[in-house]
Scaffold this active site. Structure first.
Site, PDB file in Angstrom:
ATOM      1  N   ASN A  94       8.618   4.275   0.537  1.00  7.54           N
ATOM      2  CA  ASN A  94       7.398   4.671   1.247  1.00  7.54           C
ATOM      3  C   ASN A  94       6.516   5.635   0.438  1.00  7.54           C
ATOM      4  OD1 ASN A  94       5.777   5.499   3.857  1.00  7.54           O
ATOM      5  ND2 ASN A  94       6.623   7.399   3.018  1.00  7.54           N
ATOM      6  N   TYR A 159      -5.422   2.346  -7.075  1.00  8.53           N
ATOM      7  CA  TYR A 159      -4.544   2.203  -5.906  1.00  8.53           C
ATOM      8  C   TYR A 159      -4.324   0.725  -5.573  1.00  8.53           C
ATOM      9  CZ  TYR A 159      -2.826   3.069  -1.140  1.00  8.53           C
ATOM     10  OH  TYR A 159      -2.068   3.110   0.014  1.00  8.53           O
ATOM     11  N   ALA A 160      -5.418  -0.066  -5.580  1.00 10.09           N
ATOM     12  CA  ALA A 160      -5.304  -1.498  -5.261  1.00 10.09           C
ATOM     13  C   ALA A 160      -4.391  -2.197  -6.266  1.00 10.09           C
ATOM     14  CB  ALA A 160      -6.682  -2.143  -5.258  1.00 10.09           C
ATOM     15  N   ILE A 192      -4.387   4.304   8.410  1.00 14.18           N
ATOM     16  CA  ILE A 192      -3.428   4.959   9.305  1.00 14.18           C
ATOM     17  C   ILE A 192      -3.737   6.455   9.354  1.00 14.18           C
ATOM     18  CG2 ILE A 192      -0.970   5.304   9.789  1.00 14.18           C
ATOM     19  CD1 ILE A 192      -1.903   2.302   9.702  1.00 14.18           C
TER      20      ILE A 192
END
Ligand code: NDP
Length: 252
Positions: A94, A159-160, A192
């Protein structure tokens, strides 16, 4: 139909469990009666809060300060968990970071640190845990990807790229480990409500909301439930999947 998810007594490692989505995952597994160890990078105060809250309700939760970019630290910590629990049933990769900027403005460290954490960390943890799962001939690995792995987003090349790599890594490792009865899946959250997405929500919250079919941001618990499913016996026949938990964001 049996309603036991099969998580009672399972030995679970969650990276980045001190805050946000990771914390919700830790708490959900602990509520199921799993024996959870989570790793964090710096924030010992947040990590202690998670452990103390669990201990107060007799849940089994332990923390270790382990930077997932450090392969030898990951290997040593995984051995400690294996020695203490006797096995490792579930790994949730995670831990992740974001360093958004347009390509021309990205510093070398913005690129390096995102790839080293989001991709390198997953390699380091998988390489430490998989030998245990192979001996057990059982195990479940769940990687946190992102909607950004499929949907282009301004200022997110680093990030992508890291999350697209996680999707590819998940499918390739699923092929490799299927003969060993180990499943490998990913969960791809949308936006989120955690510290990570705070800047985006502050700067362009209404615009982003207008592109989410369900017209709300996700909660850490929304994502934890998907991880729970993929780790549970309900998903014993699921491998190589990327499950989007994004309120329909990727379709807009
Ligand atoms: P947060 O920023 O809220 O929390 C990040 C967690 O990861 C913290 O526990 C942090 O530890 C830990 N961490 C960061 N770097 C390292 C490292 N090098 N070694 C060990 N632990 C580390 O993130 P989120 O909960 O929002 O995100 C969790 C995952 O979900 C990430 O992979 C992210 O990319 C993904 N995701 C999140 C989305 C969102 O909108 N929030 C959307 C899509 C995907 P510490 O507390 O010590 O800093």
């Amino acid at each position: 139909m049996r309603i036991d998810a099969g998580l009672l007594g399972k030995s679970v490692i969650v990276t980045g469990g001190s805050r946000g989505i990771g914390r919700a995952i830790v708490e959900l597994f602990a509520d199921e009666g799993s024996d959870v160890t989570f790793f964090y990078r710096d924030n010992a105060k947040a990590a202690d809060e998670v452990v103390q809250a669990a201990t107060a309700t007799s849940r089994k939760v332990a923390s270790e300060k382990v930077d997932v970019r450090d392969a030898s630290a990951c290997a040593a910590a995984v051995e400690r968990v294996a020695n203490r629990c006797g096995r490792i049933d579930i790994l949730v990769n995670n831990a992740g970071i974001i360093r958004d900027n347009q390509l021309a403005a990205l510093e070398d460290d913005d690129v390096r640190s995102v790839l080293e954490t989001n991709v390198g960390g997953v390699f380091n943890m998988a390489r430490a845990v998989v030998p245990h799962m192979i001996v057990q001939r059982a195990g479940k690995i769940i990687n946190l990807s992102s909607v950004s792995g499929e949907k282009g987003g301004r200022g997110q090349t680093n990030y992508a790229a890291s999350k697209g790599a996680i999707n590819a890594f998940t499918r390739a490792l699923a092929v490799e480990l299927a003969p060993r009865k180990i499943t490998v899946n990913a969960v791809a959250p949308g936006v989120i409500e955690t510290e990570m997405s705070q800047d985006v929500r502050d700067a362009a919250g209404d615009v982003v909301l207008s592109k989410i079919l369900l017209r709300r941001f996700g909660s850490p618990e929304d994502v934890a439930c998907a991880v729970w499913f993929l780790a549970s016996d309900y998903a014993n026949y699921v491998t190589g999947e990327v499950l989007h938990v994004d309120g329909g964001f990727k379709m807009e």
